[in-house]
Design an enzyme around this catalytic site. Structure first.
Site, PDB file in Angstrom:
ATOM      1  N   ASP A 103       0.835  -1.211   0.000  1.00 43.34           N
ATOM      2  CA  ASP A 103       0.000   0.000   0.000  1.00 43.34           C
ATOM      3  C   ASP A 103       0.868   1.259   0.000  1.00 43.34           C
ATOM      4  O   ASP A 103       2.022   1.219   0.419  1.00 43.34           O
ATOM      5  CB  ASP A 103      -0.841   0.098   1.283  1.00 43.34           C
ATOM      6  CG  ASP A 103      -1.781  -1.057   1.433  1.00 43.34           C
ATOM      7  OD1 ASP A 103      -2.159  -1.637   0.415  1.00 43.34           O
ATOM      8  OD2 ASP A 103      -2.124  -1.343   2.594  1.00 43.34           O
TER       9      ASP A 103
HETATM   10  N1  URA Z   1      -1.165  -5.814   4.136  1.00 46.28           N
HETATM   11  C1  URA Z   1      -1.599  -4.547   4.101  1.00 46.28           C
HETATM   12  O1  URA Z   1      -2.586  -4.208   4.749  1.00 46.28           O
HETATM   13  N2  URA Z   1      -0.926  -3.679   3.337  1.00 46.28           N
HETATM   14  C2  URA Z   1       0.165  -3.998   2.629  1.00 46.28           C
HETATM   15  O2  URA Z   1       0.739  -3.147   1.957  1.00 46.28           O
HETATM   16  C3  URA Z   1       0.590  -5.326   2.666  1.00 46.28           C
HETATM   17  C4  URA Z   1      -0.086  -6.213   3.436  1.00 46.28           C
END
Ligand code: URA
Length: 243
Positions: A103
């Site tokens: 993310d």
């Molecule tokens: N889980 C999440 O919530 N975000 C990420 O970027 C990777 C795993």
């Protein structure tokens, strides 16, 4: 002859799935004709393939990098909103793309390669590649919550698979732990923590399979060592040579 999307991924243009999207988006031509449908076969020796008008040629050398993605960087190669992307952190001449996604606000280990086949396998649920995260949440993580996260928790896209949790610290205001998961759904760790009522304050991926982020500084990258690449091939292809 091979399928167009496989050829594109072998040439390091994109993962097979992303290559399919490129085809559907009308960005790919074979011998000057725009291809809109799946199932077209190409012969590397006779056909000329372009993406966005640029010729696509097989890349003989496969390269593998690890990046410590900082916060506030997108994992995609282009961002319509003009935000910084992980490719902005790498030299332009490296035609590599990310394996999976983190993310915008998640930090940590991101693999990048031009080896489309290996990237596909890394992302495939069949291989159950582990991903270890350092998680900081707001609030006290109870023993019951630990059990729930480990056993599996109902999310809107189905229950999560069993996970492993190692508690580091907890008090009324904040808890810190390592969480290892064996699947890679969208925003999975954040959604798991939200489901038990503890919002994520900070999230860092520290390990993917046997590959560890170690002390690689945020925003920096390094090539995988020959030993790491061999081990990765062995894990995903059952052999040390090219897949
Ligand atoms: N889980 C999440 O919530 N975000 C990420 O970027 C990777 C795993």
């Amino acid at each position: 002859m091979e399928r167009l999307q496989k050829y594109l991924s072998r040439c390091g243009v994109a993962s097979r799935r992303h290559a399919e999207q490129m085809i559907l988006g009308g960005r790919v031509c074979v011998n000057g004709r725009i291809i809109h449908e799946m199932g077209v076969q190409v012969d590397e020796a006779r056909d000329s393939v372009t993406v966005d008008g640029k010729p696509v040629l097989p890349s003989p050398d496969k390269v593998y990098y690890m990046l410590n993605k900082p916060q506030a960087v997108v994992t995609t190669c282009e961002d319509p909103q003009g935000r910084k992307t992980v490719l902005d952190l790498l030299p332009k001449e490296l035609r590599i793309y990310p394996v999976g996604r983190l993310d915008y606000m998640t930090e940590g280990l991101l693999l990048l390669t031009n080896d489309g086949e290996l990237a596909n396998r890394m992302a495939h649920p069949k291989y159950k590649i582990s991903k270890r995260y350092l998680v900081f949440v707001r609030g006290f993580l109870t023993d019951k919550m630990i059990q729930t996260l480990q056993r599996g928790i109902a999310l809107e896209d189905g229950p999560t698979m069993p996970a492993k949790l190692e508690l580091l610290e907890r008090d009324a205001s904040q808890s810190t732990f390592y969480l290892t998961i064996f699947e890679g759904r969208n925003r999975q760790v954040r959604r798991m923590c939200e489901a038990i009522g503890l919002p994520v304050l900070r999230l860092r991926r520290v390990q993917v399979g046997f590959l560890q982020l170690g002390d690689l500084p945020a925003g920096k990258y390094r090539p995988l060592t020959v030993k790491e690449v061999k081990q990765l091939r062995k894990l995903l292809c059952g052999q040390e040579g090219p897949p």
